[in-house]
Design an enzyme around this catalytic site. Structure first.
Site, PDB file in Angstrom:
ATOM      1  CG  ASP A   1      37.561  20.876  -3.391  1.00  0.00           C
ATOM      2  OD1 ASP A   1      38.618  21.174  -3.923  1.00  0.00           O
ATOM      3  OD2 ASP A   1      37.430  20.551  -2.208  1.00  0.00           O
TER       4      ASP A   1
ATOM      5  CG  ASP B   1      41.141  19.073  -3.044  1.00  0.00           C
ATOM      6  OD1 ASP B   1      41.671  19.770  -3.915  1.00  0.00           O
ATOM      7  OD2 ASP B   1      41.124  19.360  -1.831  1.00  0.00           O
TER       8      ASP B   1
ATOM      9  CB  CYS C   1      -0.879   0.068   1.242  1.00  0.00           C
ATOM     10  SG  CYS C   1      -1.671  -1.463   1.615  1.00  0.00           S
TER      11      CYS C   1
ATOM     12  CG  ASP D   1      39.807  20.556   1.403  1.00  0.00           C
ATOM     13  OD1 ASP D   1      39.489  20.768   0.223  1.00  0.00           O
ATOM     14  OD2 ASP D   1      40.615  21.265   2.015  1.00  0.00           O
TER      15      ASP D   1
HETATM   16  P1  ADP Z   1      44.148  22.079  -3.797  1.00  0.00           P
HETATM   17  O1  ADP Z   1      43.577  21.845  -5.133  1.00  0.00           O
HETATM   18  O2  ADP Z   1      45.454  21.371  -3.631  1.00  0.00           O
HETATM   19  O3  ADP Z   1      43.201  21.779  -2.685  1.00  0.00           O
HETATM   20  P2  ADP Z   1      43.563  24.954  -3.844  1.00  0.00           P
HETATM   21  O4  ADP Z   1      42.771  24.956  -5.100  1.00  0.00           O
HETATM   22  O5  ADP Z   1      42.834  25.157  -2.579  1.00  0.00           O
HETATM   23  O6  ADP Z   1      44.488  23.645  -3.739  1.00  0.00           O
HETATM   24  O7  ADP Z   1      44.699  26.025  -3.962  1.00  0.00           O
HETATM   25  C1  ADP Z   1      45.611  25.992  -5.048  1.00  0.00           C
HETATM   26  C2  ADP Z   1      46.810  26.825  -4.827  1.00  0.00           C
HETATM   27  O8  ADP Z   1      46.440  28.198  -4.760  1.00  0.00           O
HETATM   28  C3  ADP Z   1      47.551  26.559  -3.558  1.00  0.00           C
HETATM   29  O9  ADP Z   1      48.443  25.492  -3.682  1.00  0.00           O
HETATM   30  C4  ADP Z   1      48.246  27.884  -3.321  1.00  0.00           C
HETATM   31  O10 ADP Z   1      49.430  27.937  -4.092  1.00  0.00           O
HETATM   32  C5  ADP Z   1      47.284  28.900  -3.869  1.00  0.00           C
HETATM   33  N1  ADP Z   1      46.449  29.492  -2.825  1.00  0.00           N
HETATM   34  C6  ADP Z   1      45.123  29.325  -2.661  1.00  0.00           C
HETATM   35  N2  ADP Z   1      44.681  30.029  -1.610  1.00  0.00           N
HETATM   36  C7  ADP Z   1      45.763  30.621  -1.058  1.00  0.00           C
HETATM   37  C8  ADP Z   1      45.981  31.478   0.066  1.00  0.00           C
HETATM   38  N3  ADP Z   1      44.979  31.848   0.861  1.00  0.00           N
HETATM   39  N4  ADP Z   1      47.231  31.907   0.293  1.00  0.00           N
HETATM   40  C9  ADP Z   1      48.244  31.526  -0.485  1.00  0.00           C
HETATM   41  N5  ADP Z   1      48.114  30.734  -1.547  1.00  0.00           N
HETATM   42  C10 ADP Z   1      46.895  30.280  -1.837  1.00  0.00           C
HETATM   43 MG    MG Z   2      41.605  21.710  -1.355  1.00  0.00          MG
END
Ligand code: ADP
Ligand code: MG
Length: 706
Positions: A605, A408, A16, A601
């Protein structure tokens, strides 16, 4: 679009339930209907612009047509009234039970009397009285529904089968069939009930009461559901933390296994945060609620497990549709067996009617209709116990077809806790000054790199000096601090502004810093793989699942991190939108039914998590957006939980397949034997009830898998 949820009690045939679901779905203006027989929750959405009251009325009408004895109540989940299925296990059972036992036992006495030889002349009356006492309610339900034109269900099958048996003089069989059907129903109820209980006790999450600390220093017992943010509470040793909170006074060892699956005790002290559902160790704690009850982890987990029933797997949907056509087909076939076969074979009607009755009894679809949703429900409960929150059985089922898991890097397969390995300033600037500039720039960012830099800064940050601040995802930070224009990020970010720097020798995750358009140095950071990354990747690979890593980090640092993960390929230097593009490319490359999961994380992403066939988010570090977008949330942030979720999915599929094959083959055999006159109605009812109980017990096993 507004979502409505009703708790419907008194629907006791699983079939049902599916009928309600299909009929409600036919109402215009109503979308995404789902009725879960286990949790008894009917949820649906009403399209904008349609009268809600009117639609709710129509829904209620359908329910009372399909199941006249049902009770419908709106499901309320506010802070003060969390009428969850877990708090509602077995209500109203008592009065029903005593009435049931009284008429049932008297019925059994009549049933036995019916076999006594001297009473033979009255056997019809004796058996019929027993019949009514034992199964009168079933007959009544079947009749009520005939008038409402929705009668094809288990009650109807049983009623015509037993009436038929009386008609051809098989009195004891008629009563026996109903008796065993009733016993079977009773066990099914018990099993479903105890499965709900075992999930809620497995989660052992709910604390019903807590001690609120009053301003005068006394304590008052309050209900957990009434606790609001900023309330002070006293947590006694051994009790469950009622709401997400922070410790004000006291140290203790906490058992966090309910929420995280982590079995080692967690040492906590003033300032430590506690999630609701944790169990306090041996000392008294004074805590402050940081969230209302309804916003706390426990309430969210319970809601999630409950609602997971709403997103049904393909198998469950198939069974729903199947049951709709199944019963009418069975009834028509039975009629054919009863009346056409004797004409064709010039045989006795009684003999073929009897065989048709066997057919009716054995055809009851309960075993599948109940055990399949139950399997998914149990598995989701089992996963929750390990800190894996699965938002719907459809995702659990989809995990079986995952052939590639994309991860990631930062914060997902690595700790996301960076250590500064080197500070390399340009000339004319000191290490201290470079680090201070970086700390100011990163002060507002929640990126793991930023958090680590700020944590390592030993002076106080005067946030008034940070005048402007903006974060560029996947690149870094641009900020105006006092009168200086600061850039802190990766090579891409500096390249954007044509700032020159020495590109060589960058082998780790580096934060490059520029001040007023001039490069002033870099901070090299190192991160390490989580303790379980290597073993989890190996395990996934051993299941034939490919592993891929996507990262926004530079090539050298990515290569270094991935070097110990044999067979894993990686893509580096990706911006968040490029992660989506690569992910979609990976999805396109899959062979037919293979699915791709993504584990992130959450920092940057969420779009990929949403795009994935099955999206995982880390529950601790994950942002709210990614937890929202995810299909599965890992409460412990452990990589191993991805593999665990896949294992649970495999076990669930195994149990579902076992149940389908087992119940269909037993029933089919009895059916064939019945048509050839070998099996009797007794065997048919045992096959029906026995198969259902075994299938349910098999499904319940899922809660206990290792
Ligand atoms: P992942 O893909 O490894 O999780 P993210 O996309 O979060 O890395 O970040 C990619 C890159 O961008 C980091 O490795 C760093 O070089 C740079 N980056 C991102 N956010 C910051 C921040 N707040 N200060 C300094 N560098 C940053
Ligand atoms: Mg990351």
């Amino acid at each position: 679009m507004s979502k409505k949820e009703f708790v419907i009690t008194g629907i006791d045939c699983a079939h049902c339930a599916s009928k309600v679901e299909l009929k409600v779905a036919e109402i215009t203006g109503i979308k995404s209907v789902s009725f879960n027989f286990i949790s008894k929750i009917l949820s649906f959405e009403i399209i904008q612009g349609v009268s809600i009251a009117e639609k709710v009325f129509e829904v209620k009408q359908i329910i009372s047509t399909v199941e006249p004895d049902s009770v419908i109540s709106e499901k309320i989940t506010t802070a003060n009234n969390h009428n969850s299925i877990f708090s509602k296990v077995s209500t109203n059972k008592k009065s029903w039970f005593s009435l049931f036992t009284l008429s049932f036992t008297t019925g059994i006495i009549f049933f036995i009397l019916g076999f006594i030889p001297i009473l033979k002349p009255f056997s019809f009356f004796i058996f019929f009285t027993g019949y009514i006492l034992i199964g009168g309610d079933i007959v009544l339900k079947a009749f009520k529904k005939v008038f409402r034109k929705s009668f094809f269900d288990e009650n109807f099958l049983m009623t015509i089968a037993t009436f038929g048996a009386f008609a051809i003089g098989e009195y004891s069989e008629a009563v026996g069939v109903l008796l065993f059907y009733k016993i079977g129903e009773f066990f099914q109820d018990k099993a479903v009930d105890s499965s709900k209980k075992s999930i809620s006790s497995l989660l052992k999450l709910k604390s019903d009461e807590a001690f609120e600390l009053m301003p005068d220093g006394t304590t008052k017992l309050v209900s957990a559901e009434s606790i609001k943010k900023d309330t002070f509470l006293i947590i006694k040793p051994g009790s469950v933390i009622p709401v997400d909170s922070v410790i004000i006074e006291g140290n203790s060892n906490i058992d966090s296994s309910n929420i995280t699956g982590e079995s080692l005790p967690l040492f906590v002290e003033p300032g430590s945060s506690l999630l609701s559902g944790y169990i306090n160790g041996s000392s008294v704690l004074k805590v402050m609620a940081v969230k209302d009850y309804s916003e706390s982890t426990v309430a969210k987990i319970l809601a999630l497990v409950e609602n997971s029933a709403g997103k049904k797997s393909k198998t469950e949907n198939f069974i729903t549709k199947f049951a709709q056509f199944y019963t009418p087909i069975v009834v028509v076939s039975a009629l054919a067996i009863a009346f056409i076969s004797p004409i064709i074979l010039a045989d006795s009607f009684d003999k073929w009617i009897y065989r048709a009755l066997i057919f009716l009894v054995v055809s009851c679809p309960c075993a599948l209709v109940i055990s399949i949703p139950l399997s998914f429900f149990m598995a989701i409960g089992r996963a929750a116990k390990s800190g894996i929150l699965i938002k719907g059985s459809c995702y659990l089922e989809a995990l079986n077809s995952v052939k590639t898991v994309v991860f990631d890097k930062t914060g997902t397969i690595t700790e996301g806790k960076f250590k500064v390995s080197e500070i390399i300033p340009e000339e004319n600037i000191s290490k201290e000054e470079l680090y201070e500039t970086a700390s100011y720039a990163e002060f507002y960012s929640t990126h793991p790199i930023a958090v680590s830099i700020v944590e390592g800064f030993d002076k106080k940050i005067n946030s008034d000096l940070i005048e402007k601040y903006s974060e560029i995802a996947g690149m870094g930070i641009i900020a105006k601090i006092k009168d200086d224009f600061i850039i802190a990020g990766n090579a891409k970010l500096l390249n954007r502004d044509n700032i020159s720097f020495n590109k060589d020798n960058i082998f780790s995750t580096s934060v490059l810093i520029a001040k007023n358009g001039k490069y002033i140095g870099r901070i090299d950071m190192s991160d390490s793989l989580k303790y379980d990354t290597i073993s989890s990747f190996k395990f996934l690979n051993s299941l034939g699942i490919n592993t891929i890593v996507l990262t926004g980090d530079n090539f050298n640092s990515a290569q270094k991190a991935i070097s110990s993960l044999e067979g894993t390929i990686f893509y580096s230097d990706l911006l968040p939108n490029e992660k989506v593009e690569i992910f979609e490319k990976i999805q396109l490359e899959q062979k037919y039914n293979s699915k791709v999961a993504f584990v992130g994380d959450g920092v940057n992403d969420a779009p990929v998590i949403a795009r994935a066939d099955v999206g995982f988010a880390m529950g601790i570090k994950g942002s709210d957006a990614s937890i929202e977008a995810a299909d599965i949330v890992l409460m412990t942030d452990e990589v191993a939980k991805v593999a665990k979720a896949i294992e649970i999915a495999h076990s669930t599929r195994k149990v579902v397949i076992q149940n389908v094959i087992f119940s269909l083959s037993v029933k089919f055999s009895v059916l064939i034997l019945g048509i050839f006159g070998v099996s009797t109605m007794w065997e048919a009812v045992f096959a029906d009830v026995g198969v259902a109980i075994i299938a349910i017990l098999n499904a319940m096993r899922l809660i206990k898998i290792k």
